[in-house]
Design an enzyme around this catalytic site. Structure first.
Site, short mmCIF file in Angstrom:
data_model
loop_
_atom_site.label_atom_id
_atom_site.label_comp_id
_atom_site.label_asym_id
_atom_site.label_seq_id
_atom_site.Cartn_x
_atom_site.Cartn_y
_atom_site.Cartn_z
N ARG A 1 -10.45 -2.18 -1.40
CA ARG A 1 -10.06 -1.12 -1.77
C ARG A 1 -9.61 -0.13 -0.41
O ARG A 1 -8.50 0.28 -0.62
CB ARG A 1 -11.09 -0.05 -2.37
CG ARG A 1 -10.86 1.14 -2.86
CD ARG A 1 -12.15 1.93 -3.64
NE ARG A 1 -13.02 1.46 -4.18
CZ ARG A 1 -12.93 1.14 -5.38
NH1 ARG A 1 -12.35 1.64 -6.16
NH2 ARG A 1 -14.24 0.19 -6.02
N ARG B 1 -9.33 2.13 -14.74
CA ARG B 1 -10.26 2.75 -13.82
C ARG B 1 -10.86 4.06 -14.46
O ARG B 1 -11.93 4.19 -14.49
CB ARG B 1 -9.94 2.85 -12.55
CG ARG B 1 -9.64 1.43 -12.01
CD ARG B 1 -9.26 1.85 -10.24
NE ARG B 1 -10.65 2.13 -9.76
CZ ARG B 1 -10.65 3.49 -9.25
NH1 ARG B 1 -9.92 4.39 -9.55
NH2 ARG B 1 -12.05 3.65 -8.75
N TYR C 1 -7.84 -2.54 -7.57
CA TYR C 1 -8.50 -2.46 -9.15
C TYR C 1 -7.88 -1.82 -10.14
O TYR C 1 -8.24 -0.92 -11.03
CB TYR C 1 -9.88 -1.95 -8.95
CG TYR C 1 -10.81 -2.53 -7.82
CD1 TYR C 1 -11.11 -4.01 -7.88
CD2 TYR C 1 -10.92 -2.08 -6.41
CE1 TYR C 1 -11.88 -4.59 -6.90
CE2 TYR C 1 -11.51 -2.72 -5.41
CZ TYR C 1 -12.11 -3.84 -5.75
OH TYR C 1 -12.80 -4.64 -4.47
N CYS D 1 -5.08 3.55 -29.41
CA CYS D 1 -5.92 4.16 -30.24
C CYS D 1 -7.35 4.10 -29.92
O CYS D 1 -8.29 3.69 -30.45
CB CYS D 1 -6.08 3.82 -31.73
SG CYS D 1 -4.29 3.52 -32.24
N GLU D 2 -7.85 4.73 -28.56
CA GLU D 2 -9.07 4.94 -28.21
C GLU D 2 -9.13 6.11 -27.54
O GLU D 2 -8.21 6.35 -26.60
CB GLU D 2 -9.63 3.70 -27.42
CG GLU D 2 -9.59 2.52 -27.95
CD GLU D 2 -10.46 1.41 -27.22
OE1 GLU D 2 -11.18 1.83 -26.61
OE2 GLU D 2 -10.01 0.41 -27.61
N GLU E 1 -15.26 -7.43 4.54
CA GLU E 1 -14.26 -7.84 3.52
C GLU E 1 -13.96 -6.63 2.51
O GLU E 1 -14.30 -6.43 1.50
CB GLU E 1 -15.30 -8.56 2.38
CG GLU E 1 -16.06 -9.92 3.05
CD GLU E 1 -17.05 -10.29 2.20
OE1 GLU E 1 -17.66 -9.95 1.44
OE2 GLU E 1 -17.75 -11.54 2.50
N PRO E 2 -13.08 -5.93 3.19
CA PRO E 2 -12.55 -4.61 2.44
C PRO E 2 -11.44 -4.86 1.64
O PRO E 2 -10.80 -5.75 1.91
CB PRO E 2 -12.04 -3.90 3.74
CG PRO E 2 -11.51 -5.06 4.74
CD PRO E 2 -12.44 -6.25 4.56
N GLY F 1 -16.45 -2.49 0.84
CA GLY F 1 -17.02 -1.20 0.15
C GLY F 1 -16.71 0.13 0.75
O GLY F 1 -17.13 0.95 0.13
C1 LIG Z 1 -15.60 -6.77 -4.31
C2 LIG Z 1 -16.12 -7.15 -3.14
C3 LIG Z 1 -15.67 -6.73 -2.04
C4 LIG Z 1 -14.43 -5.73 -1.89
O1 LIG Z 1 -15.13 -4.70 -2.21
P1 LIG Z 1 -14.13 -3.16 -1.89
O2 LIG Z 1 -15.10 -2.06 -2.10
O3 LIG Z 1 -12.85 -3.17 -2.49
O4 LIG Z 1 -14.13 -2.93 -0.31
C5 LIG Z 1 -16.07 -7.35 -0.74
N1 LIG Z 1 -17.02 -8.42 -0.87
C6 LIG Z 1 -17.44 -8.90 -1.94
C7 LIG Z 1 -18.49 -9.65 -2.02
C8 LIG Z 1 -17.12 -8.34 -3.21
O5 LIG Z 1 -17.65 -8.54 -4.47
#
Ligand SMILES: *Cc1c(COP(=O)(O)O)cnc(C)c1O
Length: 431
Positions: free
Chosen positions: A290, A326, A385, A356-357, A287-288, A238
């Site tokens: 982005r 996005r 993403y 065409c949107e 769990e990064p 996140g």
């Molecule tokens: C999507 C997701 C992430 C990664 O999120 P980022 O914003 O890209 O860091 C990590 N853990 C879980 C469970 C997710 O669904």
């Protein structure tokens, strides 16, 4: 710091002019910087040196094998959300023992595959899922390592489509029910409790929601550890990135925007979270997605037409919402720059694709230098993403992908041929 910048008026990725890449590989084209991926990984890793931790890169952000392989070379772990993603990781040289498996809808087949490969943990999100995992593990005559995803009910203050940590969302199990559920898990014969997990959302630009969520989790995690000998606590992903330099005051140059003031940096994240996490004495998983990949990629596109309607100035490009969804999907901002720097007056332009949107719009009323047919633009921060959400809408083939390494580059995914798009289709013969 990332490695897309102008040198002598030409946009480069590391040592390679973007112009050379489109000349050789055509447009639209995704270009990734290997060094930027490595820098982001190591910056986060270094910020957390004081903590027993494992970075599990979220594969869904960018799952190209070459990207995964680059991270695997740093001993990164991986966060996967499907059997396909786990297969990709294994094909790219990652290890299942460093993978976690997330998602609310894992099928029996996916659970079986993950267990057979020796996944580090399945992050379960409901009681029926726990029961299913227990059943599959029994059939395989093994124990399934599981962590439960807790929904801490903290507002991540991000876009609604990527908020995951409140009771409005489908994710995890409510905080209040967790202790009872762990007791229940411990009675399931074929589960072994690995840890506990949370993930409150994506593209967080402030540290406070992370701090709030971790603060709320700490007493719970401590109790769980005492009762169930946990090994790890995953605090999810996140960490946001800067897409819009106007929001990053203190620095005008976009490739320096990560050093701008008021931005959530890995150092700030670590400074606030490590003191809360370290006393737990657990291995902390992150769990990064982005943060690692977002600013490590761009989408290059060719200007096809410039169209003035009197009211509007449209720059029509050969990339579309199927290549980069996005902006259409999340109203996301991508900075757009010419690959050859132009002097002279700017015009307020809408950069749009050919679909065409009306949603097929990359930006509206943005000051851009005057472009003409055959010029190229780069949409920045398109490493996460972006390609992974591409589709074949309008029977458009997906772009090629290039990975740059210093002065070298490699084609890491060929452009799809148009004919291949209907290769799996059949016209039935009814007689
Ligand atoms: C999507 C997701 C992430 C990664 O999120 P980022 O914003 O890209 O860091 C990590 N853990 C879980 C469970 C997710 O669904």
């Amino acid at each position: 710091m990332h490695h897309f910048k102008y040198s002598k008026g030409e946009l480069h990725c590391e040592g390679v002019p973007i112009g050379d890449l489109v000349e050789e590989h055509g447009s639209p084209l995704y270009v990734y910087s290997r060094q930027t991926l490595l820098d982001h990984f190591s910056r986060l890793d270094k910020a957390l040196t004081d903590l027993d931790h494992m970075i599990c890169y979220a594969v869904k952000a960018n799952s190209n094998l070459a990207v995964l392989n680059t991270l695997a070379s740093q001993s990164s772990g991986f966060d996967v959300v499907s059997e396909g993603e786990l297969m990709r990781v294994l094909s790219a040289g990652g290890r299942a023992g460093q993978c976690v498996f997330a998602g609310v809808g894992k099928t029996e087949q996916e659970i079986e595959f993950a267990l057979r490969k020796g996944i580090y943990a399945i992050n379960a999100e409901s009681i029926p899922e726990l029961e299913r995992i227990d059943r599959v593990a029994a059939r395989l005559k093994r124990k399934a390592p599981v962590s439960l995803r807790v929904n801490p009910n903290v507002d991540a203050k991000t876009h609604a489509k990527i908020t995951t940590g409140t009771y409005e969302n489908k994710f995890g199990v409510p905080y209040e029910e967790i202790e009872g559920l762990y007791a229940r898990m411990s009675r399931m014969k074929h589960l072994s409790i690995r840890g506990v997990q949370m993930h409150i959302g994506s593209q967080l630009t402030q540290v406070k929601p992370f701090v709030d969520a971790v603060r709320k989790m700490v007493p719970l995690v401590r109790n769980l550890k005492e009762a169930h000998a946990l090994e790890s606590f995953s605090i999810g992903g996140g960490i946001g990135i800067v897409y819009d330099p106007a929001l990053a005051s203190g620095s005008a140059k976009w490739w320096k925007r990560e050093e701008a003031k008021g931005i959530l940096t890995p150092e700030l994240y670590a400074q606030k979270l490590v003191p809360l996490l370290k006393p737990l004495g657990l291995r902390i998983l992150l769990e990064p997605g982005r943060f690692i990949a977002g600013n490590a990629g761009i989408l290059v596109t060719r200007v096809e037409y410039v169209k003035n309607t009197g009211k509007k100035h449209f720059v029509i490009v050969d990339a579309a919402m199927n290549d980069l969804i996005r902006p259409a999907f999340y109203e996301a901002y991508h900075e757009i720059v010419p690959i050859v720097r132009k002097r002279g007056q700017h015009v307020m332009a809408d950069v749009v694709g050919p679909i065409c949107e009306s949603g097929d719009t990359f930006c509206k009323g943005r000051p851009l230098p005057r472009m003409k047919e055959g010029d190229y633009l780069a949409m920045l921060s398109a490493g996460a993403y972006a390609f992974t959400m591409a589709s074949n809408y309008n029977t458009r083939s997906m772009p090629a992908e290039i990975l740059v390494h210093g002065a070298k580059h490699a084609l890491v995914r060929k452009r799809q041929s148009i004919r291949s798009l209907w290769r799996q289709e059949r016209v039935p013969v009814w007689e």
